[in-house]
Design a protein around this motif. Structure first.
Motif, PDB file in Angstrom:
ATOM      1  N   ASP A  28     -61.750  13.174 -37.836  1.00 35.84           N
ATOM      2  CA  ASP A  28     -62.348  14.188 -38.829  1.00 35.84           C
ATOM      3  C   ASP A  28     -63.484  14.776 -38.357  1.00 35.84           C
ATOM      4  O   ASP A  28     -63.679  15.782 -38.630  1.00 35.84           O
ATOM      5  CB  ASP A  28     -62.551  13.257 -40.157  1.00 35.84           C
ATOM      6  N   GLN A  29     -64.236  13.968 -37.709  1.00 34.77           N
ATOM      7  CA  GLN A  29     -65.549  14.655 -37.029  1.00 34.77           C
ATOM      8  C   GLN A  29     -65.240  15.716 -36.160  1.00 34.77           C
ATOM      9  O   GLN A  29     -65.980  16.815 -36.088  1.00 34.77           O
ATOM     10  CB  GLN A  29     -66.425  13.361 -36.368  1.00 34.77           C
ATOM     11  N   LEU A  30     -64.298  15.425 -35.186  1.00 36.69           N
ATOM     12  CA  LEU A  30     -63.773  16.549 -34.292  1.00 36.69           C
ATOM     13  C   LEU A  30     -63.372  17.725 -34.761  1.00 36.69           C
ATOM     14  O   LEU A  30     -63.819  18.625 -34.470  1.00 36.69           O
ATOM     15  CB  LEU A  30     -62.753  15.809 -33.302  1.00 36.69           C
ATOM     16  N   TRP A  31     -62.590  17.731 -36.153  1.00 33.06           N
ATOM     17  CA  TRP A  31     -62.209  18.788 -36.799  1.00 33.06           C
ATOM     18  C   TRP A  31     -63.122  19.657 -37.272  1.00 33.06           C
ATOM     19  O   TRP A  31     -63.298  20.601 -37.053  1.00 33.06           O
ATOM     20  CB  TRP A  31     -61.031  18.193 -37.747  1.00 33.06           C
ATOM     21  N   GLU A  32     -64.090  18.836 -38.058  1.00 35.04           N
ATOM     22  CA  GLU A  32     -65.273  19.559 -38.514  1.00 35.04           C
ATOM     23  C   GLU A  32     -66.273  20.452 -37.579  1.00 35.04           C
ATOM     24  O   GLU A  32     -66.769  21.379 -37.912  1.00 35.04           O
ATOM     25  CB  GLU A  32     -65.940  18.819 -39.523  1.00 35.04           C
ATOM     26  N   LEU A  33     -66.328  19.453 -36.394  1.00 34.82           N
ATOM     27  CA  LEU A  33     -67.195  20.056 -35.320  1.00 34.82           C
ATOM     28  C   LEU A  33     -66.580  21.330 -34.964  1.00 34.82           C
ATOM     29  O   LEU A  33     -67.277  22.354 -34.680  1.00 34.82           O
ATOM     30  CB  LEU A  33     -67.325  19.222 -34.013  1.00 34.82           C
ATOM     31  N   GLU A  36     -67.358  24.341 -37.445  1.00 32.29           N
ATOM     32  CA  GLU A  36     -68.431  24.704 -37.452  1.00 32.29           C
ATOM     33  C   GLU A  36     -68.703  25.499 -36.242  1.00 32.29           C
ATOM     34  O   GLU A  36     -69.318  26.536 -36.294  1.00 32.29           O
ATOM     35  CB  GLU A  36     -69.424  23.692 -37.881  1.00 32.29           C
ATOM     36  N   TRP A  37     -68.363  24.845 -35.160  1.00 27.76           N
ATOM     37  CA  TRP A  37     -68.613  25.436 -33.796  1.00 27.76           C
ATOM     38  C   TRP A  37     -68.098  26.743 -33.664  1.00 27.76           C
ATOM     39  O   TRP A  37     -68.757  27.764 -33.024  1.00 27.76           O
ATOM     40  CB  TRP A  37     -68.242  24.525 -32.817  1.00 27.76           C
ATOM     41  N   TYR A  38     -66.777  27.147 -34.172  1.00 29.44           N
ATOM     42  CA  TYR A  38     -66.166  28.306 -33.803  1.00 29.44           C
ATOM     43  C   TYR A  38     -65.987  29.050 -35.072  1.00 29.44           C
ATOM     44  O   TYR A  38     -65.203  30.166 -35.398  1.00 29.44           O
ATOM     45  CB  TYR A  38     -64.685  27.893 -33.441  1.00 29.44           C
ATOM     46  N   ALA A  39     -66.599  28.810 -36.245  1.00 28.89           N
ATOM     47  CA  ALA A  39     -66.590  29.470 -37.586  1.00 28.89           C
ATOM     48  C   ALA A  39     -66.570  31.123 -37.294  1.00 28.89           C
ATOM     49  O   ALA A  39     -65.865  31.944 -38.018  1.00 28.89           O
ATOM     50  CB  ALA A  39     -67.584  29.047 -38.616  1.00 28.89           C
ATOM     51  N   THR A  40     -67.573  31.583 -36.457  1.00 28.03           N
ATOM     52  CA  THR A  40     -67.670  33.184 -36.293  1.00 28.03           C
ATOM     53  C   THR A  40     -66.778  33.566 -34.899  1.00 28.03           C
ATOM     54  O   THR A  40     -67.340  34.692 -34.810  1.00 28.03           O
ATOM     55  CB  THR A  40     -69.215  33.346 -36.341  1.00 28.03           C
ATOM     56  N   ARG A  41     -66.236  32.778 -34.282  1.00 29.18           N
ATOM     57  CA  ARG A  41     -65.584  33.184 -33.128  1.00 29.18           C
ATOM     58  C   ARG A  41     -64.983  34.555 -33.086  1.00 29.18           C
ATOM     59  O   ARG A  41     -65.038  35.255 -31.947  1.00 29.18           O
ATOM     60  CB  ARG A  41     -64.723  32.038 -32.657  1.00 29.18           C
ATOM     61  N   ARG A  47     -71.749  33.863 -31.281  1.00 32.85           N
ATOM     62  CA  ARG A  47     -72.541  33.410 -30.335  1.00 32.85           C
ATOM     63  C   ARG A  47     -72.308  32.131 -30.441  1.00 32.85           C
ATOM     64  O   ARG A  47     -71.970  31.363 -31.367  1.00 32.85           O
ATOM     65  CB  ARG A  47     -73.832  33.835 -30.187  1.00 32.85           C
ATOM     66  N   ARG A  48     -72.695  31.444 -29.107  1.00 32.72           N
ATOM     67  CA  ARG A  48     -72.595  29.812 -29.373  1.00 32.72           C
ATOM     68  C   ARG A  48     -73.841  29.751 -29.855  1.00 32.72           C
ATOM     69  O   ARG A  48     -74.953  30.116 -29.913  1.00 32.72           O
ATOM     70  CB  ARG A  48     -72.862  29.471 -27.742  1.00 32.72           C
ATOM     71  N   PRO A  49     -73.876  28.286 -30.614  1.00 32.50           N
ATOM     72  CA  PRO A  49     -74.731  27.658 -31.545  1.00 32.50           C
ATOM     73  C   PRO A  49     -76.142  27.581 -30.381  1.00 32.50           C
ATOM     74  O   PRO A  49     -75.762  27.059 -29.358  1.00 32.50           O
ATOM     75  CB  PRO A  49     -74.300  26.665 -31.956  1.00 32.50           C
ATOM     76  N   GLN A  50     -77.315  27.598 -31.023  1.00 37.25           N
ATOM     77  CA  GLN A  50     -78.348  27.343 -30.180  1.00 37.25           C
ATOM     78  C   GLN A  50     -78.698  25.888 -30.295  1.00 37.25           C
ATOM     79  O   GLN A  50     -78.266  25.337 -31.291  1.00 37.25           O
ATOM     80  CB  GLN A  50     -79.518  28.293 -30.885  1.00 37.25           C
ATOM     81  N   MET A  54     -77.119  23.351 -32.847  1.00 36.06           N
ATOM     82  CA  MET A  54     -76.163  22.278 -32.454  1.00 36.06           C
ATOM     83  C   MET A  54     -76.766  20.842 -33.175  1.00 36.06           C
ATOM     84  O   MET A  54     -76.079  20.321 -33.443  1.00 36.06           O
ATOM     85  CB  MET A  54     -76.392  22.015 -30.931  1.00 36.06           C
ATOM     86  N   ARG A  55     -77.991  20.693 -33.073  1.00 36.21           N
ATOM     87  CA  ARG A  55     -78.331  19.339 -33.647  1.00 36.21           C
ATOM     88  C   ARG A  55     -78.155  19.224 -35.019  1.00 36.21           C
ATOM     89  O   ARG A  55     -78.043  18.122 -35.614  1.00 36.21           O
ATOM     90  CB  ARG A  55     -79.915  19.403 -33.336  1.00 36.21           C
ATOM     91  N   GLN A  56     -78.278  20.316 -35.732  1.00 40.06           N
ATOM     92  CA  GLN A  56     -78.185  20.375 -36.917  1.00 40.06           C
ATOM     93  C   GLN A  56     -76.561  19.948 -37.387  1.00 40.06           C
ATOM     94  O   GLN A  56     -76.113  19.394 -38.411  1.00 40.06           O
ATOM     95  CB  GLN A  56     -78.376  21.644 -37.995  1.00 40.06           C
ATOM     96  N   ILE A  57     -75.777  20.573 -36.578  1.00 42.46           N
ATOM     97  CA  ILE A  57     -74.064  20.439 -36.704  1.00 42.46           C
ATOM     98  C   ILE A  57     -74.013  18.977 -36.437  1.00 42.46           C
ATOM     99  O   ILE A  57     -73.243  18.198 -37.209  1.00 42.46           O
ATOM    100  CB  ILE A  57     -73.480  21.244 -35.818  1.00 42.46           C
ATOM    101  N   PHE A  58     -74.393  18.385 -35.340  1.00 45.25           N
ATOM    102  CA  PHE A  58     -74.301  17.152 -34.782  1.00 45.25           C
ATOM    103  C   PHE A  58     -74.744  15.991 -36.096  1.00 45.25           C
ATOM    104  O   PHE A  58     -74.092  15.089 -36.486  1.00 45.25           O
ATOM    105  CB  PHE A  58     -74.758  16.667 -33.813  1.00 45.25           C
ATOM    106  N   ALA A  59     -75.971  16.423 -36.512  1.00 42.30           N
ATOM    107  CA  ALA A  59     -76.470  15.531 -37.709  1.00 42.30           C
ATOM    108  C   ALA A  59     -75.636  15.343 -38.983  1.00 42.30           C
ATOM    109  O   ALA A  59     -75.417  14.294 -39.319  1.00 42.30           O
ATOM    110  CB  ALA A  59     -77.946  15.912 -37.944  1.00 42.30           C
ATOM    111  N   ARG A  60     -75.192  16.636 -39.395  1.00 39.96           N
ATOM    112  CA  ARG A  60     -74.380  16.704 -40.452  1.00 39.96           C
ATOM    113  C   ARG A  60     -72.925  15.698 -40.270  1.00 39.96           C
ATOM    114  O   ARG A  60     -72.318  15.407 -41.394  1.00 39.96           O
ATOM    115  CB  ARG A  60     -74.106  18.155 -40.734  1.00 39.96           C
ATOM    116  N   LEU A  61     -72.452  15.619 -39.150  1.00 37.24           N
ATOM    117  CA  LEU A  61     -71.071  15.119 -38.800  1.00 37.24           C
ATOM    118  C   LEU A  61     -71.487  13.600 -38.420  1.00 37.24           C
ATOM    119  O   LEU A  61     -70.454  12.654 -37.957  1.00 37.24           O
ATOM    120  CB  LEU A  61     -70.487  15.851 -37.667  1.00 37.24           C
ATOM    121  N   GLY A  62     -72.888  13.233 -38.368  1.00 33.83           N
ATOM    122  CA  GLY A  62     -73.098  12.009 -38.041  1.00 33.83           C
ATOM    123  C   GLY A  62     -73.027  11.533 -36.525  1.00 33.83           C
ATOM    124  O   GLY A  62     -72.824  10.260 -36.225  1.00 33.83           O
ATOM    125  N   LEU A  63     -73.037  12.582 -35.990  1.00 38.45           N
ATOM    126  CA  LEU A  63     -73.218  12.209 -34.332  1.00 38.45           C
ATOM    127  C   LEU A  63     -74.677  12.118 -34.057  1.00 38.45           C
ATOM    128  O   LEU A  63     -75.231  13.313 -33.716  1.00 38.45           O
ATOM    129  CB  LEU A  63     -72.516  13.735 -33.824  1.00 38.45           C
TER     130      LEU A  63
END
Length: 82
Positions: A28-33, A36-41, A47-50, A54-63
């Motif tokens: 489930d974390q991998l799917w959400e990652l 989010e990572w490719y939402a605007t691809r 562009r790649r997240p800065q 990246m830290r915000q995405i990881f934090a939201r996912l508990g990584l």
């Protein structure tokens, strides 16, 4: 990327192969990652997240932890890591 049935299977594989245990990511974390990572691809200005994003995405996912710090040398485990 390797997929396992359980944390126990991961630990057994690490012992059998000599690899050190790295942070685990649930499906489930991998799917959400990926979402989010490719939402605007497909957008022209995609562009790649800065690092801060990246830290915000990881934090939201508990990584959490140093493994997930995009500004650390060897981000994600370094070269040759599994």
């Amino acid at each position: 990327m390797l997929f396992f049935r359980s944390e126990e299977c991961v630990r057994e594989w690490c012992l059998a192969t000599g690899y050190s245990l790295r942070p685990l990511v649930r499906m489930d974390q991998l799917w959400e990652l990926a979402r989010e990572w490719y939402a605007t691809r497909l957008q022209p200005d995609s562009r790649r997240p800065q690092p801060a994003e990246m830290r915000q995405i990881f934090a939201r996912l508990g990584l959490a932890g140093e493994f997930w710090n995009p500004q650390r040398d060897g981000f994600g485990g370094g070269a040759g890591g599994v």
